[in-house]
Design an enzyme around this catalytic site. Structure first.
Site, PDB file in Angstrom:
ATOM      1  N   CYS A 171      19.429  42.092 -42.012  1.00  0.00           N
ATOM      2  CA  CYS A 171      18.749  41.443 -40.899  1.00  0.00           C
ATOM      3  C   CYS A 171      17.493  42.211 -40.533  1.00  0.00           C
ATOM      4  CB  CYS A 171      19.660  41.391 -39.672  1.00  0.00           C
ATOM      5  SG  CYS A 171      21.249  40.583 -39.968  1.00  0.00           S
ATOM      6  N   GLY A 172      16.643  41.516 -39.777  1.00  0.00           N
ATOM      7  CA  GLY A 172      15.573  42.181 -39.069  1.00  0.00           C
ATOM      8  C   GLY A 172      15.990  42.263 -37.620  1.00  0.00           C
TER       9      GLY A 172
END
Length: 631
Positions: free
Chosen positions: A2-3
């Site tokens: 994820c970011g």
């Protein structure tokens, strides 16, 4: 993968926007998580707010938006994978499992115990609503990126992010423990922010022998600028168990000597060792078994029902940002060959690290599923000969028969010939022109490698970016020569083998100077500083394509096993290059049929792909790279 991003800011300060909309860093965060995107703003008081934003690449269990939030207001941003330590059933999402365990934790000790159990790469941000505490950290090896910006003034923002955002200065969060920002006792507007560090047991500042709990060097190691409104303390009573085990410092006896080569070739020598040394044979078999389990954990539970639009077109987010040359254009999607839907790709130079991971992945991936082998090469331009004959303004230059025939391309095909012939291998020739390199470096790579900024960061960052993108020409099979784009969202990488098995030239130098003790001290230092070297950078680079890097050699069980072995089982540096370094890995590779590949010497990606040849040959790897800074 994820970011993730967190900003503590003043709502009245125009320099600290209330959201990430319009931020130049948003496209970099969004590229990391193309499947689900959510944000949450928490009002701490009339002036201060906490914003949490998550961009999710969904790879296991039920799709789970982030930040994951419960009715009590707790929130979790999780960029990681739980491969062990905490049970995650095949159908479960590890973000949900971890969130449940964290919210059940009442005391700091209980919460930290949850974190220390995790096996796998991770970076996390956890908001504990009732206690108004913000917890965050990275795994001990630093396999996932997390950058931070500490405020220098009372009006400056506190930020955590996977990649750089806005125009603030960031540093990599040191992987030395778990941090806690306590917002319960003070108003951030009127007093210091209270930041507490709960260090890993026996943690050292990366690249030094200084213990983390040394207060005298705290500020210089945490953040190399002056700041006045952050109060940092270290909890010296609670130590989190680390997954970096103690290194076996046993030194061979004085009469130990490597078996004489006796004019044998390297292949004959490895064969002889496996035939005549029961200890080395068993050691190789055991290592193959442990490494295979590490590979299997990283690929067994990937979704195999369908592939999302982003996976079919992994560069779709770059259409507006990165113009491609004609041979690699994302806009000609209709002509890109889709020869099977691989779920797993490998950064494949043909070197021993990537080859053995590939051979073991073949044992774990379903037999009818392709595996993509990503092999990158940079355009080699003709060079003038020493005795150049000038003709007007032009000179006679050496011809380059195949401008992409670089060392890694040649070893790649050699290794491919030794792999299982019944598997569908997609050998992807990723050919990068000088023009495209300059364009992508300017638009993407220089932002992604930041805060890293050396010549070496430039070369390796660019090479990995193009390799991970997975767009090129099919190099083998019935569709050889056709354009190809990898659909795999998980990329296996060989990082971590050299540090543990004495694979670098500096290991030979230390052995020459200090023999076994010198070599052991060097390897010990390698593992102490590994979190501060390249893994965060590589995570940022690979994640830009909506893909996840996974590192089997840095599996906790693999590291634990290698750390327990005597050094002469892992390497014997009185043997020639291409044999003595990473001896255990070479024996293991030979034992599973990688006969030629097992003897390849170490060659770094910047040299094997020939990207280093395109730039100033007088540059030193450690120098600041002007191409990245724009200076």
């Amino acid at each position: 993968m994820c970011g993730i991003c967190c900003i503590l800011y003043s709502g009245k300060n125009e320099n600290n926007p209330k959201c990430l909309e319009g931020s130049s860093g948003l496209c970099f965060l969004g590229a990391r998580g193309p499947d689900l995107q959510t944000n949450r703003t928490i009002e701490l008081n009339n002036d201060f707010h906490l914003q949490l934003a998550g961009y999710v690449l969904h790879l296991r269990g039920q799709p789970t938006p982030q930040p994951l939030t419960n009715k009590d207001g707790d929130s979790l941003l999780w960029n990681g994978e739980i491969f062990g330590g905490i049970e995650v059933k095949e159908e479960e999402n590890d973000t949900q499992v971890l969130f449940s365990r964290l919210t059940e934790s009442v005391t700091n000790t209980q919460l930290l115990h949850v974190v220390e159990q995790i096996e796998g790469p991770w970076a996390f941000i956890y908001w504990q609503s009732k206690k108004k505490k913000l917890w965050f950290g990275r795994d001990r090896f630093g396999r996932r990126s997390l950058l931070w910006h500490l405020p220098a003034t009372t009006t400056d923002a506190f930020m955590l992010t996977s990649v750089t955002i806005l125009s603030h200065e960031f540093y990599e969060l040191p992987s030395i423990g778990v941090f806690c920002l306590d917002l319960s006792e003070n108003d951030p507007k009127d007093s210091n922010l209270n930041l507490e560090l709960f260090p890993w047991k026996d943690a050292k500042w990366p690249g030094t022998n200084d213990c983390v709990d040394n207060d005298n060097i705290l500020q210089s190691n945490i953040y190399p600028v002056d700041y006045s409104n952050i109060q940092i303390s270290i909890d010296k009573t609670t130590k989190i168990n680390s997954w970096i085990p103690s290194l076996n410092m046993e030194i061979p006896s004085d009469d130990f000597k490597s078996v004489d080569l006796n004019n044998m070739t390297s292949k004959e020598y490895l064969h002889s060792l496996l035939q005549n040394s029961e200890l080395l044979k068993k050691s190789a078999e055991q290592f193959v078994d442990i490494l295979e389990k590490a590979v299997k954990k990283r690929i067994f539970n990937l979704p195999r029902e369908s592939v999302s639009h982003h996976a079919q077109n992994p560069c779709s987010h770059l259409k507006e940002n990165v113009p491609m040359n004609k041979d690699a254009s994302c806009e000609r999607e209709s002509s890109i060959l889709e020869c099977g839907k691989a779920k797993v790709a490998i950064l494949f130079s043909g070197g021993i690290d990537s080859a053995i991971i590939t051979a073991l992945a073949d044992r774990c991936v379903p037999v009818n599923e392709p595996i993509d082998l990503l092999n990158v090469a940079f355009e080699q331009l003709p060079k003038a000969q020493p005795n150049t004959v000038k003709r007007g303004k032009q000179s006679v230059q050496a011809e380059v028969k195949d401008k992409f025939s670089v060392p890694d391309r040649l070893t790649g095909y050699t290794a491919l010939a030794e792999l299982n012939p019944n598997r569908c291998w997609n050998f992807v020739e990723i050919n990068v022109t000088q023009e495209e390199l300059k364009d992508v470096r300017s638009r993407r790579v220089r932002h992604l490698v930041y805060p890293s900024c050396t010549v070496l960061d430039d070369s390796i960052g660019c090479a990995i970016w193009f390799a991970a993108r997975g767009q090129g020409i099919m190099g083998n099979g019935k569709n050889k020569g056709e354009r190809f784009s990898s659909t795999a969202r998980v990329i296996l990488c060989g990082m971590g083998a050299d540090e543990q098995l004495a694979g670098y030239s500096r290991h030979r130098s230390r052995y020459s100077e200090g023999k076994w003790d010198g070599l052991l001290q060097e390897i010990k230092m390698e593992m102490q500083r590994i979190s501060a070297r390249n893994l965060g950078r590589d995570d940022r680079i690979i994640g830009d394509h909506g893909k996840e890097a996974r590192f089997p050699f840095l599996d906790e069980k693999v590291v634990q096993h290698l750390s327990s072995l005597p050094i002469h089982i892992k390497a014997q540096l009185d043997l020639p290059r291409g044999l003595g370094e990473k001896l255990l890995l070479r024996l293991s590779a030979y034992s599973i049929g990688l006969l030629n590949t097992s003897c390849f010497p170490k060659r770094a990606i910047q040299f094997g792909s020939r990207i280093a040849k395109l730039e100033n040959n007088k540059e030193k790897a450690s120098e600041k790279c002007e191409r990245l800074t724009g200076e």
